[in-house]
Design an enzyme around this catalytic site. Structure first.
Site, PDB file in Angstrom:
ATOM      1  CG  HIS A 136      -5.578   5.793  -0.973  1.00  0.00           C
ATOM      2  ND1 HIS A 136      -6.171   4.566  -1.039  1.00  0.00           N
ATOM      3  CD2 HIS A 136      -5.676   6.313  -2.226  1.00  0.00           C
ATOM      4  CE1 HIS A 136      -6.619   4.344  -2.263  1.00  0.00           C
ATOM      5  NE2 HIS A 136      -6.325   5.403  -3.005  1.00  0.00           N
ATOM      6  CE1 TYR A 168      -4.483   5.801   5.879  1.00  0.00           C
ATOM      7  CE2 TYR A 168      -4.896   4.814   3.728  1.00  0.00           C
ATOM      8  CZ  TYR A 168      -5.367   5.391   4.895  1.00  0.00           C
ATOM      9  OH  TYR A 168      -6.719   5.560   5.088  1.00  0.00           O
ATOM     10  CG  HIS A 182      -2.064   0.942   1.120  1.00  0.00           C
ATOM     11  ND1 HIS A 182      -2.205   1.853   0.099  1.00  0.00           N
ATOM     12  CD2 HIS A 182      -3.155   1.115   1.923  1.00  0.00           C
ATOM     13  CE1 HIS A 182      -3.315   2.548   0.279  1.00  0.00           C
ATOM     14  NE2 HIS A 182      -3.907   2.117   1.381  1.00  0.00           N
TER      15      HIS A 182
END
Length: 359
Positions: free
Chosen positions: A184, A186, A181
């Protein structure tokens, strides 16, 4: 013939169709006790329904590599063996339905320790299972979020190790694909963007320094993830800022590097790292970012962003804008989207024996 329902092969894994489910947090894990971070009945029912509906690949929601890497106290994690055993129930069922099980490995960075969205999503303290978030720099995401603790180099290296350990556990849990990931807002995204990374050491400043952490994570995970299994990377292709942000040009440049480091597909989203930005949301609004990566680099891509009907999804893949589509909200509304889309496009898709009367 429907391009959307043609199989797709990455490394030695063949995915039965191009209708995929992106990671979408359910905020439904236990916040404390021996089952903390482990998938429960809700997660099984949620993912099982989409597999029975014909979805080719399902990416399990952002799953934290450490307790402090969760977005909320109610998120999934894969930092211990209890969690591994609970995930096996899900992966076994997905495989039995012909669906490829994937998992997104994540660290939420400065956007950690928040309440569930339907409770307002505000940051929570230790009285509500919370903790102090971590980040590349002591910069809060917005006025609601606390200033994160700036990570030391030793702590950065420990998180790299946590990603590798999480990948080992994901493999033991039966997952066929791992996704990192990097989107977004993060932790990995926070390091990539000059908007959130103000470090002056080897992990900040220049493009090369800001991408260092991400590439170290990729290398560490690729080292433990089997050569025959694909590794994905989710990216926010732009911060949607006019200056001092991560850009589409950066994404194209970085995609080529990720490909060299063993990433097999780029899952292209946008935004999430800067608060208060205006995003021109509309049908397929993020598809052009995926198309640009596909056209300008050797990296395969998956497209996301308000893809809601069979004809739209078919055109994206058939026109070469992406190799697959990830449908989020539409699969929440309709777990059997793939089966219905196949019928509309004159294609075949797996249907469980129990559901044959619906064909």
């Amino acid at each position: 013939m429907s391009t959307l329902f043609e199989p797709y092969t990455l490394r030695e894994l063949t995915i039965p169709n191009r209708v995929w489910m992106p990671p979408m947090c359910q905020y439904s894990a236990a916040p404390e006790g021996p089952e903390t971070g482990a998938p429960a009945d809700w997660h099984f029912a949620h993912y099982a329904a989409r597999a029975a509906g014909g979805t080719g690949l399902i990416i399990v929601e952002a799953t934290a590599v450490s307790p402090e890497g969760r977005i909320s106290p109610y998120d999934l994690g894969i930092w211990n063996d209890t969690q591994v055993e609970a995930f096996r129930r899900i992966t076994r069922f997905l495989v039995a339905q012909g669906t490829v099980p994937a998992i997104q490995l994540a660290h939420s960075g400065r956007k950690a320790s928040t309440d569930r969205p339907w409770k307002g999503g505000a940051p929570v303290g230790t009285d509500a299972y919370g903790w102090r978030p971590l980040g590349p720099s002591p910069l809060a995401f917005d006025e609601r979020h606390p200033v994160p603790a700036e990570l030391s180099v030793a702590e950065i290296q420990e998180i790299v190790r946590q990603f590798a350990d999480a990948a080992r556990r994901a493999l033991a849990a039966g997952f066929e694909v791992a996704e990192l990931h990097g989107a977004h807002g993060y932790l990995i995204n926070e390091f990539l963007s000059p908007h959130s990374n103000r470090r002056t050491d080897a992990y900040g400043g220049s493009y090369e320094n800001r991408t260092r952490f991400a590439l170290e994570v990729v290398d560490a995970v690729r080292e433990v993830w089997p050569d025959d299994k694909p590794l994905f990377f989710r990216i926010s292709a732009t911060d949607w800022l006019e200056e001092d942000g991560w850009t589409a040009d950066d994404t194209v440049r970085f995609a080529a590097q990720l490909h060299e480091h063993g990433i097999d597909l780029l899952d292209v989203s946008t935004g999430g790292n800067a608060s208060g930005v205006r995003i021109p949301v509309g049908p397929g609004y993020q598809v052009p970012f995926a198309a640009r990566v596909k056209n300008e680099t050797p990296m395969p891509v998956a497209a996301v962003g308000l893809i809601t009907d069979a004809e739209q999804a078919e055109k994206i893949v058939a026109n070469g804008e992406a190799d697959a589509v990830l449908l989020g909200r539409e699969l929440l509304r309709n777990p059997s989207f793939a089966r219905l889309a196949a019928r509309e496009l004159g294609a075949d898709v797996h249907v469980p024996d129990q559901y044959h009367r619906s064909v």
